[in-house]
Design a protein around this motif. Structure first.
Motif, short mmCIF file in Angstrom:
data_model
loop_
_atom_site.label_atom_id
_atom_site.label_comp_id
_atom_site.label_asym_id
_atom_site.label_seq_id
_atom_site.Cartn_x
_atom_site.Cartn_y
_atom_site.Cartn_z
N PHE A 62 -15.95 -40.68 -12.98
CA PHE A 62 -16.28 -39.27 -13.21
C PHE A 62 -17.77 -39.06 -12.96
CE2 PHE A 62 -17.90 -35.81 -15.69
CZ PHE A 62 -17.00 -34.79 -15.46
N GLY B 28 -24.15 -38.03 -8.94
CA GLY B 28 -25.14 -37.27 -9.71
C GLY B 28 -26.36 -36.88 -8.90
N SER C 236 -17.88 -33.26 -4.71
CA SER C 236 -17.61 -33.82 -6.03
C SER C 236 -16.15 -33.56 -6.43
CB SER C 236 -18.56 -33.19 -7.05
OG SER C 236 -18.32 -33.67 -8.34
#
Ligand code: A3P
Length: 295
Positions: free
Chosen positions: A248, A252, A130
């Motif tokens: 952004f 997930g 990430s």
């Protein structure tokens, strides 16, 4: 203040100069905490924004108005950011604050306070992947180079914000020593968001009715936060975050590292992890549980 190219070195750790100055970092160490404060602590990319959203929704009994009208960085400002000083003055108690600072910098100030601290961690392989992708869009971070190069720096602890290992070991070493510290993992939020929200609401002594928990769950889901301009960072101008290079709110998921790591990356990562986390009791979850196992 732009300072996109500036790196501040503070106590041996690099911080982006766009958000930090020597003064703002120093000031964060001496901020007087209030006993009613709620402090969200994390290494970057561990689920900080998610926890900010969870705490905001719990504080509002699941009512989403505030989380849909005020950006996350104003609802729960980072202590160490240069713009935080004035903002923090305007917050009414109970204040919700955020930090990426390691325990050795803040532990002393917290010891004398009853502030409630929520430490959020994520398995380091997903954190690294990430963070690698975040470097591509965040113009206040250096060029990450190849994944191999980035992983080398991540494992050495020379990336911005310092060593993931030291951060996790430092904060989790306090677990059990103080009732004011709660540890919540990205993986538990991912696998049981309802349970994680109840755990946080109990810790904060803000009991919620079942319909309020369900409303929190709805507004904290990945899809809902990805759509919400107050939590998806699309309000940040393109010269600071280049939104054409990625989002952004990216994937997930738990276990996304498997889409990027080669066998060699994984073997080396495991070796360093074993060596550096020796003696640390935190257990990691590396992949999404089989839906059958969740029942
Ligand atoms: P990915 O890049 O793996 O998608 P932080 O807020 O600490 O910077 O962490 C950002 C990471 O948390 C990103 O991970 C982002 O997508 C993820 N995230 C944020 N909100 C989430 C949610 N509601 N559900 C799942 N993941 C979330």
């Amino acid at each position: 203040m732009s300072r996109l190219e500036v790196t501040e070195m503070f106590q041996g750790i690099k911080y982006p100069g766009h958000l930090h100055t020597q003064e703002s970092l120093q000031r964060a160490l001496t901020l007087p905490f209030q006993d009613t404060d709620i402090l969200i602590v994390s290494y970057p990319k561990s689920g900080t924004t998610w926890m900010q959203q969870i705490v905001t929704l719990i504080s509002n009994k699941g009512e989403p108005h505030v989380s849909q009208t005020v950006p996350n960085w104003a609802l729960a400002p980072w202590l160490e950011h240069h713009y935080a000083d004035q903002l923090i003055q305007t917050l009414k108690p109970p204040r919700v604050l955020t930090t990426h600072l390691p325990h050795h910098m803040l532990g002393h100030a917290l010891r004398t306070s009853k502030a409630k601290v929520i430490y959020v961690s994520r398995n380091p392989k997903d954190t690294a992947v990430s963070f690698y992708h975040f470097h591509k869009l965040a113009n206040f971070l250096p060029d990450a180079g190849s994944l191999q190069e980035f992983l080398d720096q991540f494992l050495e602890g020379t990336v911005h914000f310092g060593s993931w290992f030291d951060h996790v070991k430092g904060w989790t070493s306090e677990l059990g020593k103080t009732p004011n510290l709660l540890h919540v993992t990205y993986e538990e939020m991912s696998m049981d968001l309802h349970g994680a929200i109840k755990k946080v609401s109990t810790f904060l002594q803000r009991p919620l009715a079942e319909d309020e928990v369900l409303s929190c769950v709805r507004h904290c889901s990945f899809s809902s936060m990805k759509e919400n301009k107050m939590s998806n960072y699309t309000l940040v101008p393109g010269e600071i975050m280049d939104h054409s290079k990625g989002a952004f709110m990216r994937r997930g998921k738990v276990g996304d590292w498997k889409n990027f790591f080669t066998q060699d990356h994984n073997q080396h990562f495991d070796e360093v992890l074993q060596e550096k986390m020796h003696g640390c009791s935190v257990e990691f979850v590396w992949e999404e549980a089989d839906p059958k196992e969740r029942l």
